[in-house]
Design an enzyme around this catalytic site. Sequence first.
Site, PDB file in Angstrom:
ATOM      1  N   ASP A 177      -2.644   0.900   7.154  1.00  0.00           N
ATOM      2  CA  ASP A 177      -1.773   0.630   6.004  1.00  0.00           C
ATOM      3  C   ASP A 177      -1.225  -0.793   6.038  1.00  0.00           C
ATOM      4  O   ASP A 177      -0.947  -1.387   4.997  1.00  0.00           O
ATOM      5  CB  ASP A 177      -0.614   1.632   5.978  1.00  0.00           C
ATOM      6  CG  ASP A 177      -1.112   3.051   6.207  1.00  0.00           C
ATOM      7  OD1 ASP A 177      -1.265   3.785   5.238  1.00  0.00           O
ATOM      8  OD2 ASP A 177      -1.382   3.399   7.375  1.00  0.00           O
TER       9      ASP A 177
ATOM     10  N   GLU B 194      -0.933  -1.290  -4.970  1.00  0.00           N
ATOM     11  CA  GLU B 194      -2.199  -0.583  -5.187  1.00  0.00           C
ATOM     12  C   GLU B 194      -2.029   0.405  -6.333  1.00  0.00           C
ATOM     13  O   GLU B 194      -1.057   1.162  -6.382  1.00  0.00           O
ATOM     14  CB  GLU B 194      -2.637   0.161  -3.923  1.00  0.00           C
ATOM     15  CG  GLU B 194      -4.018   0.766  -4.089  1.00  0.00           C
ATOM     16  CD  GLU B 194      -4.551   1.375  -2.795  1.00  0.00           C
ATOM     17  OE1 GLU B 194      -4.818   0.616  -1.856  1.00  0.00           O
ATOM     18  OE2 GLU B 194      -4.688   2.612  -2.739  1.00  0.00           O
TER      19      GLU B 194
ATOM     20  N   ASP C 295       0.899  -1.161   0.000  1.00  0.00           N
ATOM     21  CA  ASP C 295       0.000   0.000   0.000  1.00  0.00           C
ATOM     22  C   ASP C 295       0.933   1.205   0.000  1.00  0.00           C
ATOM     23  O   ASP C 295       1.444   1.593   1.046  1.00  0.00           O
ATOM     24  CB  ASP C 295      -0.877  -0.029   1.253  1.00  0.00           C
ATOM     25  CG  ASP C 295      -1.813   1.169   1.310  1.00  0.00           C
ATOM     26  OD1 ASP C 295      -2.138   1.727   0.253  1.00  0.00           O
ATOM     27  OD2 ASP C 295      -2.201   1.554   2.433  1.00  0.00           O
TER      28      ASP C 295
END
Lengths: 181, 181
Positions: free
Chosen positions: B141, B68, B7
């Site tokens: 996260d 991501e 992430d």
Amino acid sequence: MRVLGVDPGLTRCGIGVVDGGPGLPPRAVEVMVVRTPADAPLAERLLQIAVRVEAMMDRHQPDTVAIERVFSQHNVRTVMGTAQASGVVALAAARRGIPVAWHTPSEVKAAVSGHGNADKAQVTAMITRLLKLPEAPKPADAADALALALCHLWRSPMQSRLAAAAAAAPAVSVPRGRMSR
Amino acid sequence: MRVLGVDPGLTRCGIGVVDGGPGLPPRAVEVMVVRTPADAPLAERLLQIAVRVEAMMDRHQPDTVAIERVFSQHNVRTVMGTAQASGVVALAAARRGIPVAWHTPSEVKAAVSGHGNADKAQVTAMITRLLKLPEAPKPADAADALALALCHLWRSPMQSRLAAAAAAAPAVSVPRGRMSR
């Protein structure tokens, strides 16, 4: 002082090296445009850019790397790729202990042409004249990379002087109770 | 199959490694969140992220890195930094010959929670349950990085089957002269 300027991009990434200093005419050392195929995986494209820009850094040992600061006002997809390319270039500089400076497109245009909304043709024409090049660098990304480097060469003494003046200025203290009057 | 999920972010970058395979319950191998100081130079922050994610790659030798996919719908400044962080992560994978897969936030949410607009708390709760973790990963996260990895583990067999089906299907040819009718 030697500056490596980078106009980041996935499809075309301009890289230009310029030497200069107080009282010296700026001189272009090398310029290239790295192209990567649009149908290659993104990570592979970033690797190709990294390998080429690292080779330029190692060959020319610049004092500073100047990169165009990316804004997301344009096409979203393009901007993301441009930001990713600028990230791998900054990383390559950081690994080598080379300071990185970021300049906006309008700062670059203003530095080389006198106004912040010059078009690509004007920037290319000014760069060709300022660096006394035998012909205009092509494509525009090559001229932009040289313009980035030149912008940094010309802005950094001014910024250093401003920073020195700010550091030398006596601290301003406001007596308590006067703040709101 | 071992997937390293990321992430990406400058302030907090989540990195999580998950093992899984057909008929096997997924298992979290390691998860960490790299934090970099907001007042550090951008290039230095990217270097700190690169160093930590490369150490994770070298320690766990993932088969795939899942990152991501960043969109620029949010805060422009944040998004540029996130894109740059994702670029250095993809570069680290490419240098090691590890394939990179990109998944959107809604793909990740749909994969772990069943719907694409799950909130952070729901994703964290599902990840904790799916990976049978003793406690919820923090900050968010960390959970997001594990969710990225899990999303890839579950999506990739489906994508492989679709690709195989497409490759096996007979090519459709349209006789000349029929095109415009």
